[in-house]
Design an enzyme around this catalytic site. Structure first.
Site, short mmCIF file in Angstrom:
data_model
loop_
_atom_site.label_atom_id
_atom_site.label_comp_id
_atom_site.label_asym_id
_atom_site.label_seq_id
_atom_site.Cartn_x
_atom_site.Cartn_y
_atom_site.Cartn_z
N TYR A 1 93.21 31.31 51.38
CA TYR A 1 92.34 30.22 50.90
C TYR A 1 92.80 29.77 49.52
CZ TYR A 1 88.39 27.70 48.98
OH TYR A 1 87.62 26.73 48.38
N SER B 1 89.75 23.77 44.08
CA SER B 1 88.81 24.84 43.70
C SER B 1 89.34 25.50 42.43
CB SER B 1 88.74 25.89 44.81
OG SER B 1 88.10 27.06 44.35
N1 LIG Z 1 81.01 25.97 47.65
C1 LIG Z 1 81.89 26.42 46.77
O1 LIG Z 1 81.64 27.42 46.04
C2 LIG Z 1 83.21 25.71 46.61
C3 LIG Z 1 83.97 25.97 45.45
C4 LIG Z 1 85.17 25.33 45.27
C5 LIG Z 1 85.64 24.45 46.21
N2 LIG Z 1 84.91 24.22 47.35
C6 LIG Z 1 85.46 23.27 48.33
O2 LIG Z 1 84.53 22.22 48.50
C7 LIG Z 1 84.75 21.61 49.77
C8 LIG Z 1 83.41 21.38 50.44
O3 LIG Z 1 82.83 22.64 50.70
P1 LIG Z 1 81.28 22.93 50.56
O4 LIG Z 1 81.13 23.96 49.53
O5 LIG Z 1 80.51 21.69 50.45
O6 LIG Z 1 81.03 23.66 51.96
P2 LIG Z 1 80.10 23.33 53.22
O7 LIG Z 1 78.70 23.11 52.81
O8 LIG Z 1 80.40 24.45 54.18
O9 LIG Z 1 80.68 21.97 53.79
C9 LIG Z 1 81.93 21.91 54.44
C10 LIG Z 1 82.09 20.55 55.11
O10 LIG Z 1 83.40 20.49 55.69
C11 LIG Z 1 83.28 20.06 57.04
N3 LIG Z 1 84.33 20.68 57.85
C12 LIG Z 1 84.67 21.99 57.88
N4 LIG Z 1 85.64 22.19 58.81
C13 LIG Z 1 85.90 20.98 59.35
C14 LIG Z 1 86.79 20.54 60.38
N5 LIG Z 1 87.59 21.39 61.04
N6 LIG Z 1 86.82 19.22 60.70
C15 LIG Z 1 85.99 18.35 60.06
N7 LIG Z 1 85.13 18.70 59.09
C16 LIG Z 1 85.08 20.01 58.75
C17 LIG Z 1 81.90 20.52 57.49
O11 LIG Z 1 81.41 19.65 58.51
P3 LIG Z 1 81.19 20.05 60.06
O12 LIG Z 1 80.84 21.50 60.14
O13 LIG Z 1 80.11 19.11 60.51
O14 LIG Z 1 82.51 19.72 60.71
C18 LIG Z 1 81.07 20.31 56.21
O15 LIG Z 1 80.61 19.00 56.15
C19 LIG Z 1 85.71 22.51 50.52
O16 LIG Z 1 87.01 21.95 50.50
C20 LIG Z 1 85.68 23.80 49.73
O17 LIG Z 1 86.89 24.53 49.84
C21 LIG Z 1 83.72 24.82 47.56
#
Ligand SMILES: NC(=O)c1ccc[n+]([C@@H]2O[C@H](COP(=O)([O-])OP(=O)(O)OC[C@H]3O[C@@H](n4cnc5c(N)ncnc54)[C@H](OP(=O)(O)O)[C@@H]3O)[C@@H](O)[C@H]2O)c1
Length: 258
Positions: free
Chosen positions: A155, A143
């Protein structure tokens, strides 16, 4: 469940493909001709995605219903990785909003288990087969918080680990034929903030990225060998400027950003 891969199509394993950035990675890699291994907790959403990509382009998916916060969940995915995949996307992750010392310790520990321990363990499981084959790619989703550790200290710490770990590993992997990338997006329009109990209401709409665009930038950076991928020009400039600032000013910017 969709039948597992049996022919010579390349295979990509994506963690957290049930929404957001992970779902965009899964759809794009399927469209690029990969069969998939889909790993998350929500079995219904995993099945729906497997069906969607099967209908769209005949992609075959293996489904692993796992909680990556648990040793058992990580071991299940690690076993599959040891058998060999062409691409690993360590995407699953989450954050919990709030003042550090007021948050539940168990929640913070789960955050480290998913954001850090799983990334390290799955990378460790995938690499021997990739190095033996002399090819393969790993994308670890970090991130922009790795560069601007603002509120949500634990985080930001997890994402600093992912970024630093990945960059260090890139040096170790030099000459092996295996590529690795730390993907460092800014705000992305996913379920992430809602799940973590945070709001993006104060974030200017222009600063919120589309997950498909994040994936396009990541894969194109991977092709040109960039170890750190920062999607979007505005965020690139922000990170470059941050590197020129004294720490006290970086902390000020972080406090306002996050
Ligand atoms: N959105 C942002 O602004 C942003 C910015 C920078 C970085 N990121 C990073 O991008 C990545 C993806 O996030 P996103 O933004 O796409 O969020 P999201 O829409 O909430 O997706 C998160 C994904 O992670 C899975 N997950 C969460 N906890 C888990 C667990 N304990 N075991 C297995 N799977 C798990 C969830 O699946 P299930 O609930 O089905 O398990 C879901 O598919 C993360 O690493 C996040 O830190 C996000």
């Amino acid at each position: 469940m969709v039948p597992p891969t049996t022919d010579n199509r390349p295979v990509a394993l994506v963690t957290g493909p049930t929404s957001g950035i992970g779902r965009s990675f899964a759809r794009r890699l399927a469209a690029d001709g990969y069969d998939l291994v889909l790993c998350a907790r929500d079995a219904e959403r995993l099945k729906a995605l497997a069906q969607e990509v099967a209908d769209a382009q005949g992609t075959r998916s293996e489904i692993l219903v796992v909680d990556l916060a648990t040793p058992e969940g990580r071991a299940t995915v690690a076993d599959r990785l040891a058998a060999g995949v062409d691409v690993l996307v360590n995407n699953a992750g989450g954050m919990s909003n709030g003042t550090f010392w007021e948050q539940d310790l168990a929640v913070l520990e789960r955050q480290i288990d998913v954001n850090v321990t799983a990334v390290m363990a799955l990378t460790h499981a995938a690499l021997p087969a990739m190095v033996r084959a002399g090819s393969g790619s790993i994308i670890n989703v970090a991130s922009i918080a790795a560069f601007f550790p603002g509120r949500g200290g634990s985080y930001a710490g997890t994402k600093s680990y992912v970024s630093g770990f990945t960059q260090a590993l890139a040096s170790e992997l030099h000459g092996t034929g295996v590529r690795i990338q730390a993907l460092c997006p800014g705000f992305v329009d996913t379920e992430f903030h809602e799940r973590g109990g945070a709001s993006t209401d104060a974030v200017p709409p222009k600063a919120i990225l589309n997950p498909d665009d994040v994936v396009t930038a990541s894969l194109s950076d991977l092709e040109r060998g960039a170890v750190v991928s920062i999607p979007n020009t505005r965020y690139k400039i922000l990170v470059m400027s941050g590197k020129l600032l004294p720490p006290v000013l970086t902390n000020w910017v972080s406090g306002r950003l996050f």
